[in-house]
Each structure stands twice: as C-alpha cells, then as structure tokens.
Scaffold this motif. Structure first.
Motif, short mmCIF file in Angstrom:
data_model
loop_
_atom_site.label_atom_id
_atom_site.label_comp_id
_atom_site.label_asym_id
_atom_site.label_seq_id
_atom_site.Cartn_x
_atom_site.Cartn_y
_atom_site.Cartn_z
N UNK A 100 0.84 -1.20 0.00
CA UNK A 100 0.00 0.00 0.00
C UNK A 100 0.87 1.25 0.00
N UNK A 101 0.27 2.36 -0.39
CA UNK A 101 0.94 3.65 -0.36
C UNK A 101 0.32 4.54 0.69
N UNK A 102 1.11 5.50 1.16
CA UNK A 102 0.55 6.52 2.05
C UNK A 102 -0.33 7.43 1.21
N UNK A 103 -1.60 7.57 1.59
CA UNK A 103 -2.55 8.29 0.74
C UNK A 103 -2.84 9.71 1.20
N UNK A 104 -2.46 10.06 2.41
CA UNK A 104 -2.73 11.42 2.87
C UNK A 104 -1.96 12.41 2.00
N UNK A 105 -2.67 13.37 1.43
CA UNK A 105 -2.02 14.36 0.58
C UNK A 105 -1.62 15.57 1.43
N UNK A 106 -0.32 15.76 1.65
CA UNK A 106 0.11 16.89 2.49
C UNK A 106 -0.08 18.21 1.76
N UNK A 107 -0.37 19.24 2.53
CA UNK A 107 -0.49 20.59 1.97
C UNK A 107 0.88 21.11 1.61
N UNK A 108 0.97 22.08 0.66
CA UNK A 108 2.27 22.64 0.30
C UNK A 108 3.06 23.15 1.50
N UNK A 109 2.37 23.76 2.47
CA UNK A 109 3.07 24.26 3.64
C UNK A 109 3.72 23.14 4.45
N UNK A 110 3.05 21.99 4.52
CA UNK A 110 3.62 20.85 5.24
C UNK A 110 4.85 20.30 4.51
N UNK A 111 4.78 20.27 3.19
CA UNK A 111 5.92 19.80 2.42
C UNK A 111 7.10 20.77 2.55
N UNK A 112 6.79 22.06 2.50
CA UNK A 112 7.85 23.06 2.65
C UNK A 112 8.55 22.91 3.99
N UNK A 113 7.78 22.66 5.03
CA UNK A 113 8.35 22.50 6.37
C UNK A 113 9.21 21.24 6.46
N UNK A 114 8.96 20.26 5.60
CA UNK A 114 9.72 19.00 5.64
C UNK A 114 11.05 19.10 4.90
N UNK A 115 11.26 20.17 4.14
CA UNK A 115 12.53 20.37 3.44
C UNK A 115 13.59 20.76 4.46
N UNK A 116 14.69 20.07 4.48
CA UNK A 116 15.73 20.31 5.48
C UNK A 116 16.55 21.56 5.14
N UNK A 117 17.23 22.15 6.12
CA UNK A 117 18.10 23.30 5.84
C UNK A 117 19.14 22.99 4.76
N UNK A 118 19.70 21.79 4.79
CA UNK A 118 20.70 21.42 3.78
C UNK A 118 20.07 21.38 2.39
N UNK A 119 18.82 20.90 2.32
CA UNK A 119 18.14 20.86 1.02
C UNK A 119 17.82 22.26 0.52
N UNK A 120 17.45 23.16 1.42
CA UNK A 120 17.25 24.56 1.03
C UNK A 120 18.56 25.16 0.50
N UNK A 121 19.64 24.91 1.22
CA UNK A 121 20.94 25.46 0.83
C UNK A 121 21.39 24.90 -0.52
N UNK A 122 21.02 23.66 -0.81
CA UNK A 122 21.42 23.05 -2.08
C UNK A 122 20.90 23.85 -3.26
N UNK A 123 19.71 24.43 -3.15
CA UNK A 123 19.16 25.23 -4.24
C UNK A 123 20.07 26.42 -4.55
N UNK A 124 20.59 27.04 -3.50
CA UNK A 124 21.49 28.18 -3.69
C UNK A 124 22.77 27.73 -4.39
N UNK A 125 23.29 26.59 -3.98
CA UNK A 125 24.55 26.10 -4.52
C UNK A 125 24.41 25.63 -5.97
N UNK A 126 23.20 25.31 -6.39
CA UNK A 126 22.99 24.86 -7.77
C UNK A 126 23.19 26.00 -8.78
N UNK A 127 23.05 27.25 -8.35
CA UNK A 127 23.19 28.39 -9.27
C UNK A 127 24.55 28.31 -9.98
N UNK A 128 24.62 28.68 -11.26
CA UNK A 128 23.62 29.41 -12.03
C UNK A 128 22.50 28.56 -12.63
#
Length: 280
Positions: A111-139
């Motif tokens: 089975x799969x987890x069926x609860x659909x999280x809200x965008x705010x919940x997903x945003x909160x689940x992104x770790x600081x390192x994952x946020x920082x990775x976006x910056x490092x990907x530039x340009x």
C-alpha cells in the motif's frame, strides 16, 4: 564472524571465545537465517515492542486473534488498507509510530501513504541542507515542487528566468494563466501540451486523491487547458529532457537540460520533486 580477540596460528586466524565456522558452513547459515522483511515480521516486532498480546491487538483493531497469528506467520494474504490503518492506529496508541515505521508497514502490505500533504507541510519538511542546495545549484535554475505543481522553494536563478511563477505559486496555473509564461517559453504550445499529458499521468497514478481532480477542474477555466485535456494524451515526466527559454530581459534564447527526480523525505516519500535546469 563475530568481532573479538584473535591470534594467528600458522596461516589461520583463531578467534577467542567462539568455535570456528568454515566459510561454506557460514555462508549456508547466512543464507538460511537472513530473509527479506515481511509484513508479519514487522507487525510482530511493533506489537512486541509495545507489550501487546495478540488478543489485545486483535480486540482493539476489530479482528480475531487467529487472524493476527496468521498474519504474523505469513499464512494469510496481505491485509487491505482498512485493516492496516486500524492496526497502525492501535499500535500508535500505546507508543507513537515513527513516520518510517508507518511507511514501512504500509509498503510491506503493498500500500501507499494516501494522505495528501499541503504545500506548507511539504515546505516544512525540506531540510536546511536541502534549502541550501538550491542556492549552490546556481547558475542552474533549481526548485522543489510537489506532484500538483506547487512551487515549494526555488533559487534566485529560477525566479529570474521564470517571472511570475513565484507569485502564482503553481506551475500549471502559471503555464496557462500568465502571459509571461508564453513570453519566456520559446515552445509554449508544445510545452503546455506536455504539461497536460504529465498531469493526466499523475492523476491516473493517484485516482483516490481528490486534490488532483480538484486541480484539473480548476484548470478547466483555461480554454487551452481544456483543449489539450480533451485530446486524451498521456505521458510521464522524463528524468532528463531539453527545454528552451527566452531571457525576459535580453530576449536571448537559451537551451537547458532539465532534470527531475524525487528528493528524500522520511515523512513524505515521493512528494517533493527537484527540478534542475542546467544551461547547455
């Protein structure tokens, strides 16, 4: 072999505190003892950790003790979602289940987890390192989105190259409802058609989640979306593709290699997707 003190005798190492086992015998023992995890094994471990008897778990979950026994021994087919959710609720009452334990038991039941999280919940689940990775990907342009196309986070290069998307907040809304999307996407017409085909594939993969049908109904207010949807085409987002964008300031056309893939999340597996657009 167990870790312990050893000494060398001749050409062999002798381990203190246990008898020696030949290589072939040890490999046979490993083959017999190590098995893939099963739903029954996981259920038994979670039940034992909470001190539940089979009878108590069965009573609180609304099933028979003999059924719990058969599940744990692997003598019954994998249970349906209603039974698994009931077992999870009961186990969680005594001692809270971790997100990994809940996910593991569901997946062992197929089975799969069926609860659909809200965008705010997903945003909160992104770790600081994952946020920082976006910056490092530039340009390179980089962003995290959910399966509904909601933008959870993006770097400055993404926001500059795709004007208006940050404000609209959703890739599909921006594609069909914002004139800036037509301005910067060189191949807007074919790209819009692909977006519709990808959305159809996503809806088919998640038929029980109303958030996707709600999104389709909402996008129906755009004539171009309705026309593409009526064609019935379906596709799935490829891991790598090419895409052309027009610089909103200079008008220069640039080609990108677009890569898409899920980001690790213990709480929301496969719900956070990285989109990375690397200049070619």
């Amino acid at each position: 072999m167990l870790v312990g003190d050893c000494e060398r005798i001749g050409d062999e190492w002798c381990w203190e505190g246990r008898s020696s086992v030949s290589g072939d015998a040890e490999r046979d023992w490993v083959a017999e003892e190590i098995t893939a995890p099963t739903f029954g094994q996981a259920l038994r471990r979670l039940r034992d950790e909470r001190g539940f008897s089979r009878e108590y778990l069965a009573y609180t979950a609304g099933v028979s003790a003999s059924y719990i026994t058969a599940l744990e021994k692997g003598e019954r087919e994998k249970p349906g979602r209603a039974v698994v959710e009931s077992l999870l609720r009961c186990l969680n009452l005594m001692s809270p289940l971790t997100p990994s334990e809940r996910r593991h038991l569901l997946e062992l039941a197929g089975l799969r987890m069926t609860d659909t999280p809200a965008p705010g919940e997903l945003h909160a689940a992104i770790t600081p390192d994952q946020h920082q990775a976006l910056v490092l990907f530039a340009p390179a342009l980089a962003a995290y989105v959910d399966p509904c196309g909601n933008v959870l986070d993006a770097n400055d290069a993404w926001n500059a190259a795709l004007p208006g998307l940050l404000e609209d907040g959703n890739v599909f809304e921006w594609m069909f409802g914002n004139e800036l999307a037509r301005k910067v996407q060189v191949d807007w017409e074919s790209e819009a058609r692909r977006y519709v085909q990808w959305l159809r594939g996503t809806v088919g993969r998640n038929p029980d989640e109303p958030v996707f049908t709600d999104l389709v109904n909402d996008l129906g207010r755009f004539p171009e979306f309705r026309a593409s949807w009526s064609e019935g085409g379906v596709d799935f987002i490829p891991p790598v593709r090419t895409h052309r964008l027009r610089d909103p300031q200079s008008g220069e056309i640039r080609e990108y290699s677009v890569q898409a893939g899920p980001v690790y999340s213990e709480i929301y597996p496969d719900r956070i997707i990285l989109l990375l657009c690397v200049p070619i």
